[in-house]
Design a protein around this motif. Sequence first.
Motif, PDB file in Angstrom:
ATOM      1  N   LEU A   1      69.952 104.809  92.778  1.00  0.00           N
ATOM      2  CA  LEU A   1      68.748 105.588  93.064  1.00  0.00           C
ATOM      3  C   LEU A   1      68.351 106.392  91.836  1.00  0.00           C
ATOM      4  N   PHE A   2      67.123 106.165  91.347  1.00  0.00           N
ATOM      5  CA  PHE A   2      66.647 106.855  90.149  1.00  0.00           C
ATOM      6  C   PHE A   2      65.138 106.966  90.210  1.00  0.00           C
ATOM      7  N   MET A   3      64.656 108.195  90.143  1.00  0.00           N
ATOM      8  CA  MET A   3      63.215 108.473  90.179  1.00  0.00           C
ATOM      9  C   MET A   3      62.527 107.787  91.361  1.00  0.00           C
ATOM     10  N   GLY A   4      63.196 107.867  92.510  1.00  0.00           N
ATOM     11  CA  GLY A   4      62.605 107.344  93.735  1.00  0.00           C
ATOM     12  C   GLY A   4      62.798 105.858  93.962  1.00  0.00           C
ATOM     13  N   HIS A   5      63.401 105.162  93.018  1.00  0.00           N
ATOM     14  CA  HIS A   5      63.605 103.720  93.145  1.00  0.00           C
ATOM     15  C   HIS A   5      65.073 103.393  93.386  1.00  0.00           C
ATOM     16  N   GLN A   6      65.331 102.498  94.327  1.00  0.00           N
ATOM     17  CA  GLN A   6      66.679 102.029  94.623  1.00  0.00           C
ATOM     18  C   GLN A   6      66.838 100.618  94.037  1.00  0.00           C
ATOM     19  N   THR A   7      67.042 100.592  92.740  1.00  0.00           N
ATOM     20  CA  THR A   7      67.034  99.335  91.994  1.00  0.00           C
ATOM     21  C   THR A   7      68.037  98.325  92.535  1.00  0.00           C
ATOM     22  N   PHE A   8      69.248  98.766  92.770  1.00  0.00           N
ATOM     23  CA  PHE A   8      70.289  97.827  93.182  1.00  0.00           C
ATOM     24  C   PHE A   8      70.147  97.400  94.639  1.00  0.00           C
ATOM     25  N   LEU A   9      69.523  98.221  95.453  1.00  0.00           N
ATOM     26  CA  LEU A   9      69.249  97.810  96.833  1.00  0.00           C
ATOM     27  C   LEU A   9      68.278  96.640  96.832  1.00  0.00           C
ATOM     28  N   VAL A  10      67.223  96.757  96.026  1.00  0.00           N
ATOM     29  CA  VAL A  10      66.228  95.689  95.926  1.00  0.00           C
ATOM     30  C   VAL A  10      66.851  94.427  95.327  1.00  0.00           C
ATOM     31  N   LEU A  11      67.649  94.596  94.278  1.00  0.00           N
ATOM     32  CA  LEU A  11      68.289  93.453  93.631  1.00  0.00           C
ATOM     33  C   LEU A  11      69.260  92.758  94.572  1.00  0.00           C
ATOM     34  N   ALA A  12      70.067  93.537  95.281  1.00  0.00           N
ATOM     35  CA  ALA A  12      71.046  92.954  96.201  1.00  0.00           C
ATOM     36  C   ALA A  12      70.362  92.199  97.333  1.00  0.00           C
ATOM     37  N   ASP A  13      69.289  92.761  97.843  1.00  0.00           N
ATOM     38  CA  ASP A  13      68.559  92.101  98.932  1.00  0.00           C
ATOM     39  C   ASP A  13      68.005  90.756  98.469  1.00  0.00           C
ATOM     40  N   TYR A  14      67.421  90.722  97.296  1.00  0.00           N
ATOM     41  CA  TYR A  14      66.834  89.482  96.782  1.00  0.00           C
ATOM     42  C   TYR A  14      67.911  88.427  96.548  1.00  0.00           C
ATOM     43  N   LEU A  15      69.007  88.819  95.911  1.00  0.00           N
ATOM     44  CA  LEU A  15      70.056  87.859  95.593  1.00  0.00           C
ATOM     45  C   LEU A  15      70.709  87.324  96.859  1.00  0.00           C
ATOM     46  N   THR A  16      70.905  88.195  97.850  1.00  0.00           N
ATOM     47  CA  THR A  16      71.504  87.745  99.114  1.00  0.00           C
ATOM     48  C   THR A  16      70.621  86.705  99.786  1.00  0.00           C
TER      49      THR A  16
ATOM     50  N   LEU B   1      63.697  89.458  89.013  1.00  0.00           N
ATOM     51  CA  LEU B   1      64.550  88.989  90.109  1.00  0.00           C
ATOM     52  C   LEU B   1      64.752  87.478  90.058  1.00  0.00           C
ATOM     53  N   SER B   2      63.670  86.752  89.863  1.00  0.00           N
ATOM     54  CA  SER B   2      63.775  85.294  89.839  1.00  0.00           C
ATOM     55  C   SER B   2      64.513  84.796  88.605  1.00  0.00           C
ATOM     56  N   SER B   3      64.346  85.492  87.485  1.00  0.00           N
ATOM     57  CA  SER B   3      65.044  85.100  86.261  1.00  0.00           C
ATOM     58  C   SER B   3      66.554  85.177  86.445  1.00  0.00           C
ATOM     59  N   ILE B   4      67.004  86.223  87.125  1.00  0.00           N
ATOM     60  CA  ILE B   4      68.438  86.392  87.374  1.00  0.00           C
ATOM     61  C   ILE B   4      68.947  85.347  88.364  1.00  0.00           C
ATOM     62  N   ALA B   5      68.272  85.252  89.504  1.00  0.00           N
ATOM     63  CA  ALA B   5      68.733  84.357  90.562  1.00  0.00           C
ATOM     64  C   ALA B   5      68.696  82.896  90.129  1.00  0.00           C
TER      65      ALA B   5
ATOM     66  N   SER C   1      60.473  93.854  89.057  1.00  0.00           N
ATOM     67  CA  SER C   1      59.454  92.810  89.095  1.00  0.00           C
ATOM     68  C   SER C   1      60.027  91.513  89.654  1.00  0.00           C
ATOM     69  N   LEU C   2      59.170  90.719  90.238  1.00  0.00           N
ATOM     70  CA  LEU C   2      59.590  89.422  90.761  1.00  0.00           C
ATOM     71  C   LEU C   2      60.077  88.526  89.629  1.00  0.00           C
TER      72      LEU C   2
END
Length: 312
Positions: free
Chosen positions: A23-38, A301-305, A297-298
């Motif tokens: 959580l940083f400046m209102g954004h939960q970066t790893f929550l979003v990343l984990a959801d996408y990868l799952t 996310l897509s680049s990683i996955a 950004s999408l």
Amino acid sequence: MPANPIAGVILITGSGPQDRNQLFMGHQTFLVLADYLTRKNIAVLRYDDRGVGQSQGQFDGATSYDFADDASSAIDFLNAQPELHNRLVGIIGHSEGGLIAPIVATQNSKVDFITLLAGPSRSGRFVSENQIKKILLSNGMSKDTSTKGSQITKSLNKSVIQYADLSKDDLKQKLKTVYQTKWQQLDDTSQTQLQRLGGGSLPEPRLKMLVGDWYKAFLTHQPVDYLTKLNIPTLALYGDKDVQVSAEDHAKVMEHALTENGVNLSKVVILPNHNHMFQRSKTGAMTEYQHIEETLSLLTLSSIADWISDLK
């Protein structure tokens, strides 16, 4: 965890005490990343930094090498999950996490791949001095003032290293003297510009960081010592508007280091119009982070996955 995951990853946060969602400046970066990868059938293990949330231990006094030990334990735990038997297990690290991931990968043979998001390829000393300059520029400071601001940081860093044997209280006094000497040498224009961002004195929180064990270790850490030893696929992503770990200064060094390991699947990618948090950004300034609705950004996310999916 997905029913039949194609791979598994742990997530390593950036600098400072972070929870599992980063959580940083209102954004939960790893929550979003984990959801996408799952959703892409990649298992994800997130954990609170030591001393944060539900994690035990003490954050203050710990260095990146201590956090690497924590991450290595997370790799062991994830690798032991029956759903990941005969599956690839790797690391995704952001910022300082991108510094820690190569340390873990060179010490734990269970790491099959790593993804570095704004991972530094040059020393912490370079990062801190160059970061200040680019942050000042992004906040409207002149090139001359930004350079002078960076030179103050350079002098402070030199003192941290030179007087490492002093007690923390004595080092604080030394740093205050160094700062005031450098500040008094600035012209009125530069002083006026820097005062807009709090310049003029060293606040206690910054002094505490400067004399801490983490900062001393960070200044002298050389990422290439670990990057050149990697023998696993590595993806390094940078945003071309990043003012904290700039693509301009780190991407080529990273690419050169990774070519030494001879792994064909390793690559460095610069994402256009992306900031340090991998949001699409206009200027890259840190002040923009909280005002951008997008968390990741999408394209990021897509680049990683997609890269992880291609490894199997």
